[in-house]
Scaffold this motif. Structure first.
Motif, short mmCIF file in Angstrom:
data_model
loop_
_atom_site.label_atom_id
_atom_site.label_comp_id
_atom_site.label_asym_id
_atom_site.label_seq_id
_atom_site.Cartn_x
_atom_site.Cartn_y
_atom_site.Cartn_z
N SER A 5 37.64 -52.91 -41.77
CA SER A 5 36.31 -53.50 -41.85
C SER A 5 35.34 -52.63 -41.07
CB SER A 5 36.32 -54.92 -41.25
OG SER A 5 37.14 -55.76 -42.02
N LEU A 9 30.96 -58.60 -42.21
CA LEU A 9 31.48 -58.83 -43.56
C LEU A 9 30.43 -59.48 -44.44
CD1 LEU A 9 35.07 -60.20 -42.83
CD2 LEU A 9 34.41 -57.92 -43.57
N THR A 10 30.41 -59.11 -45.69
CA THR A 10 29.54 -59.75 -46.66
C THR A 10 30.31 -60.89 -47.32
OG1 THR A 10 30.23 -58.14 -48.31
CG2 THR A 10 28.20 -57.67 -47.15
N PRO A 11 29.66 -61.99 -47.67
CA PRO A 11 30.35 -63.14 -48.25
C PRO A 11 30.51 -63.06 -49.76
CG PRO A 11 28.09 -63.71 -47.83
CD PRO A 11 28.28 -62.29 -47.34
N TYR A 12 30.65 -61.87 -50.31
CA TYR A 12 30.77 -61.72 -51.75
C TYR A 12 31.57 -60.47 -52.10
CZ TYR A 12 26.86 -58.60 -50.71
OH TYR A 12 26.07 -57.63 -50.16
N ARG A 14 31.83 -57.06 -54.23
CA ARG A 14 30.89 -56.10 -54.81
C ARG A 14 31.60 -55.29 -55.88
NH1 ARG A 14 28.89 -52.13 -50.57
NH2 ARG A 14 30.87 -51.13 -51.00
N PRO A 27 35.76 -58.19 -49.34
CA PRO A 27 35.95 -58.36 -47.90
C PRO A 27 36.92 -59.50 -47.62
CG PRO A 27 33.78 -59.14 -48.57
CD PRO A 27 34.44 -58.59 -49.79
N ASP A 57 34.14 -48.18 -47.31
CA ASP A 57 33.23 -48.49 -46.20
C ASP A 57 33.85 -48.21 -44.83
OD1 ASP A 57 31.33 -49.28 -47.98
OD2 ASP A 57 31.68 -51.42 -47.74
#
Length: 101
Positions: A5, A9-12, A14, A27, A57
């Motif tokens: 990570s 963190l993004t909640p979706y 991609r 994530p 990332d």
């Protein structure tokens, strides 16, 4: 292919279009899941691996694995199966009508 990570963190999930397919980034709690689905007719395994690794990332936690599969569809459409998109009213059959009130 997991990577570390990097930041918040993004909640979706991609999904990104690439030249011969698409790449995803999911994530998770302790790492980020990554993958690349591509057409081997237009991109070699080495090129796909390089593209995947170049677009992570964070640092990779393992080596990428190439999984092969054949696309297509079933020979039979399964005409006797119920559609998950049928409305409740359409799901009643003549042999099992709704109860009278």
């Amino acid at each position: 292919m997991p990577c570390e990570s990097a930041g918040a963190l993004t909640p979706y999930t991609r999904s990104t279009a690439r030249s011969a397919g698409w790449q995803w980034r999911i994530p998770l709690q302790h790492r980020i899941g990554n993958g690349y689905v591509y057409c081997s007719r237009y991109l070699s395994d080495d090129e796909a691996t390089a593209t995947l690794l170049a677009n992570l990332d964070g640092p990779a936690l393992s080596e990428p694995r190439v999984l092969r599969f054949t696309t297509g569809r079933a020979a039979s459409s399964g005409t006797r199966t119920a559609s998950p998109w049928a409305s409740p009213a359409a799901s009643w059959s003549r042999s099992n009508p709704p109860a009278s009130t």
